[in-house]
Motif scaffolding. Sequence first.
Motif, PDB file in Angstrom:
ATOM      1  N   VAL A 270      -3.514  -2.369  -5.639  1.00  0.00           N
ATOM      2  CA  VAL A 270      -3.897  -2.738  -4.277  1.00  0.00           C
ATOM      3  C   VAL A 270      -5.134  -1.967  -3.839  1.00  0.00           C
ATOM      4  CG1 VAL A 270      -1.613  -3.444  -3.459  1.00  0.00           C
ATOM      5  CG2 VAL A 270      -2.313  -1.059  -3.235  1.00  0.00           C
TER       6      VAL A 270
ATOM      7  N   TYR B 201       2.319   1.671  -3.418  1.00  0.00           N
ATOM      8  CA  TYR B 201       1.310   2.115  -4.380  1.00  0.00           C
ATOM      9  C   TYR B 201       1.129   3.636  -4.306  1.00  0.00           C
ATOM     10  CZ  TYR B 201      -3.089   2.154  -7.014  1.00  0.00           C
ATOM     11  OH  TYR B 201      -4.062   2.393  -7.947  1.00  0.00           O
ATOM     12  N   LEU B 202       1.020   4.150  -3.095  1.00  0.00           N
ATOM     13  CA  LEU B 202       0.824   5.597  -2.940  1.00  0.00           C
ATOM     14  C   LEU B 202       2.067   6.374  -3.381  1.00  0.00           C
ATOM     15  CD1 LEU B 202      -1.087   5.748   0.479  1.00  0.00           C
ATOM     16  CD2 LEU B 202      -2.017   5.506  -1.815  1.00  0.00           C
TER      17      LEU B 202
ATOM     18  N   PHE C 187      -7.512  11.086  -2.640  1.00  0.00           N
ATOM     19  CA  PHE C 187      -6.190  10.579  -2.987  1.00  0.00           C
ATOM     20  C   PHE C 187      -5.740  11.086  -4.358  1.00  0.00           C
ATOM     21  CE2 PHE C 187      -4.169   7.226  -5.588  1.00  0.00           C
ATOM     22  CZ  PHE C 187      -2.885   7.373  -5.097  1.00  0.00           C
TER      23      PHE C 187
ATOM     24  N   LYS D 105      -9.786   6.316  10.634  1.00  0.00           N
ATOM     25  CA  LYS D 105     -10.985   6.980  10.132  1.00  0.00           C
ATOM     26  C   LYS D 105     -12.289   6.409  10.678  1.00  0.00           C
ATOM     27  CE  LYS D 105     -12.806   8.133   5.599  1.00  0.00           C
ATOM     28  NZ  LYS D 105     -12.572   7.941   4.168  1.00  0.00           N
TER      29      LYS D 105
ATOM     30  N   LEU E 126      -1.315   9.053   5.383  1.00  0.00           N
ATOM     31  CA  LEU E 126      -2.613   8.798   4.757  1.00  0.00           C
ATOM     32  C   LEU E 126      -3.144   7.420   5.164  1.00  0.00           C
ATOM     33  CD1 LEU E 126      -4.556  10.228   2.813  1.00  0.00           C
ATOM     34  CD2 LEU E 126      -3.446   9.035   0.924  1.00  0.00           C
ATOM     35  N   LEU E 127      -2.245   6.444   5.187  1.00  0.00           N
ATOM     36  CA  LEU E 127      -2.666   5.095   5.572  1.00  0.00           C
ATOM     37  C   LEU E 127      -2.996   5.024   7.061  1.00  0.00           C
ATOM     38  CD1 LEU E 127      -0.147   3.064   3.396  1.00  0.00           C
ATOM     39  CD2 LEU E 127      -2.620   3.280   3.059  1.00  0.00           C
TER      40      LEU E 127
ATOM     41  N   GLU F 149       0.838  -1.201   0.000  1.00  0.00           N
ATOM     42  CA  GLU F 149       0.000   0.000   0.000  1.00  0.00           C
ATOM     43  C   GLU F 149       0.872   1.250   0.000  1.00  0.00           C
ATOM     44  OE1 GLU F 149      -2.978  -0.092   3.091  1.00  0.00           O
ATOM     45  OE2 GLU F 149      -3.709  -2.058   2.461  1.00  0.00           O
TER      46      GLU F 149
ATOM     47  N   GLY G 137     -10.401   2.977   3.334  1.00  0.00           N
ATOM     48  CA  GLY G 137     -10.263   4.137   4.227  1.00  0.00           C
ATOM     49  C   GLY G 137      -9.649   5.351   3.548  1.00  0.00           C
TER      50      GLY G 137
ATOM     51  N   ALA H  49      -6.358   6.412   7.325  1.00  0.00           N
ATOM     52  CA  ALA H  49      -7.332   5.431   6.827  1.00  0.00           C
ATOM     53  C   ALA H  49      -7.686   4.429   7.918  1.00  0.00           C
ATOM     54  CB  ALA H  49      -6.770   4.709   5.602  1.00  0.00           C
TER      55      ALA H  49
END
Lengths: 460, 261
Positions: free
Chosen positions: B96, A411-412, B106, A432, A425-426, A408, B100, A429
């Motif tokens: 992926v 990916y970002l 994003f 949240k 950000l994760l 993850e 959230g 998430a």
Amino acid sequence: MSTIETSAIETSAIESSAIESSTIESDFLGSLLTPAADAGEHHDAWLKARRASALERASALSVPTTRDEDWRFTDLSSLYRLQLKPAQAVGQVDSAVLKTLMFPEATTRLVFVDGHFNTAATSIVNDDKVRVGSLRQALRDDTWRSARSAIESHLATIASVSDDVFTAANTAFLQDAAIVHVAGGAQLVDAPIQVINVATGHEMRSNPRLLIIAGKGSHCTVIEDYVAVGGSAYLTNSVCEIVIAPDAEVRHVKLQREADTAFHIANTTVLMQADSRYRNWSVGVGGRISRHNLNVVQNGTGIDCEMHGLAMISGRQLADTHSSVDHAFAHGGSRQVHKTIAGGSAHAVFNGKILVREGAQQTNSSQQSRNLLLSPRATVDTKPQLEIFADDVKCAHGATVGQMDADEVFYLKSRGLSEAAARNLLTYAFAKEVVEHIPVASVVSVLESHILEQTRNKEA
Amino acid sequence: MIKDNAPELLDVQGLTATVDSREILRGIDLNVRAGEVHAIMGPNGSGKSTFAKVLAGHPAYQVTGGMVRFDGADLLELSPEDRARGGVFLGFQYPVEVPGVTNGGFLRLAYNTVQAARGKEELDPLEFDDFIREKMQLLEMDPDFLERSLNAGFSGGEKKRNEILQMALLEPRLSILDETDSGLDIDALRIVANGVNQLHTSDDAIVLVTHYQRLLNYIEPDYVHVMENGRIIKTGDKRLALELEDRGYDWVAQEYRERAA
Ligand SMILES: Nc1ncnc2c1ncn2[C@@H]1O[C@H](COP(=O)(O)OP(=O)(O)OP(=O)(O)O)[C@@H](O)[C@H]1O
Ligand SMILES: [Mg+2]
């Protein structure tokens, strides 16, 4: 998030007792039970009696150590070594600083500084159905006459002092308190009340106290907020009592934004009557060591409660939540999600007890403990405890401990985000689910920014 | 399109890479110039996705040898985010799911981050909303996807469309699209391929990883490469893809072994 399912994580490290440590502890208890200079003031007889019996109880108890099962992960010895003075007069807080701590939706605001009521900063919109103010006002001001008997019935009767030395100490020195009294039928859904407890934090201890009385069929939202404007070690020893009459709903947001050097020990006890609802959001980001005991007692049928917890800690912080829900009557419900995010060498602790008594048939209860470790040195101890004595119930619980998923993050980053932005950000998430439904928009956005900027603020 | 004087965008020489000390890439050579479309085909497990992820900077893979230059700079020196900001885009074979994280939020964060890094204008939420909706129209995507969590619960084809949406936003100079066609239905394949064609100019290049000739009917490759066992063992033009469709891969491998012997 990549997760591994865990059951309770057990360790058997029991500290050997040392004689010198026990004198440190009893000295600390002695200082905890030393009254402040201005304590000898006049109060109603009922309150004096409650204080006296709490003091008696506190003197008979001892402060907890890691040898106590309920405190095995939460070592307060660094607190016991401090020489804390009781908070005396009202500390000075810059009004511009105070403003930044206020949530604009909350037009009614009570400000306590080091446990002392600060009239100047307080802003109250009272009407005949809603009384918000300090206990001292309530006991002497005529406009409070109708609320007074309810205060007398409930104050210092809901949170038990019998085996909790901190709650006993708070009650023993109960001088003032924030009181929220919502009369039957009053609807305060869109008018949240903010109770700000400001610590100016110079080696002192304070005993903030909050009492919420929700009358029949009423609705209210209360933000119980702990903030710091100072930096040195101090102790906040707070107690919040909530009583919810039939058909009433209380939405309770507890924000713990203490200094990283603080000790924050809090007790929330909620007494619920038939068909009432309680929604709790407890978010803790501050404190060197913080402990929240959250106890909900369902004292009637058809009661529903929700508890959403979030502790986000880093560095050497420890955040401990012990919760209990006591289902004693039929058709009760409880849903609990407790999340922790631990970076650095931080340590998160969760112990969640669900008790379903014999008569509590058709109880529907769920509890989830979700934990995100942001660093290899961070640790979590989580222990869901179900005790079920009824046969026709639905109870689900689970615990996960996981790390941030590398795919993850990648990916970002592959879309241009920096490592820190991706991780923040994760992290948001993950948080949240707890944060986004807090019923005050500005609280949500303050927490959102806090989390999205965490890696910039602190070492993760 | 091939132009003799087009600047070189990507230059890969003798690239080798391992995962958990197992060698996956065994010496890849590839040269891509602005304006070109390359297709990489090859059997399952031959290293196509690994190559794509190494170019994007995935930390699970260790580069053990060779070199990669992108737009004149040493690509392997750059962090994944700097590669993205510099114009490298990887459309993932398996995007992926990130529960959230709101897709729309994003996309805006990614867009503005990349814009800022390129010294270009950032967009506020309202401006961005108009901008992204226009891009979504190109791909015939429902704006509802902005409200959902990034890829979470998206169907296979929806994920692939969302990848191309990101490509459209980030305006890469080199797009590596790893099996973007798999998972797309017949209409979606046409829509997505159209989108890619519209985004493609003589300034950027596209590397398509695919198993199927069908995609190449829509996006015409200038070169078709066959990868096997961590190497590119044959390069041809678009007719090679047709031949592979017909005859499979065995003959290519055999030819390669004979040449090597
Ligand atoms: N992270 C990883 N850990 C272990 N093995 C890996 C990893 N990534 C790739 N591999 C292995 O490397 C080899 C090449 O995989 P890769 O995904 O690059 O193949 P591919 O050519 O893309 O295949 P496909 O056509 O099936 O997508 C495979 O054997 C795969 O199992
Ligand atoms: Mg692949």
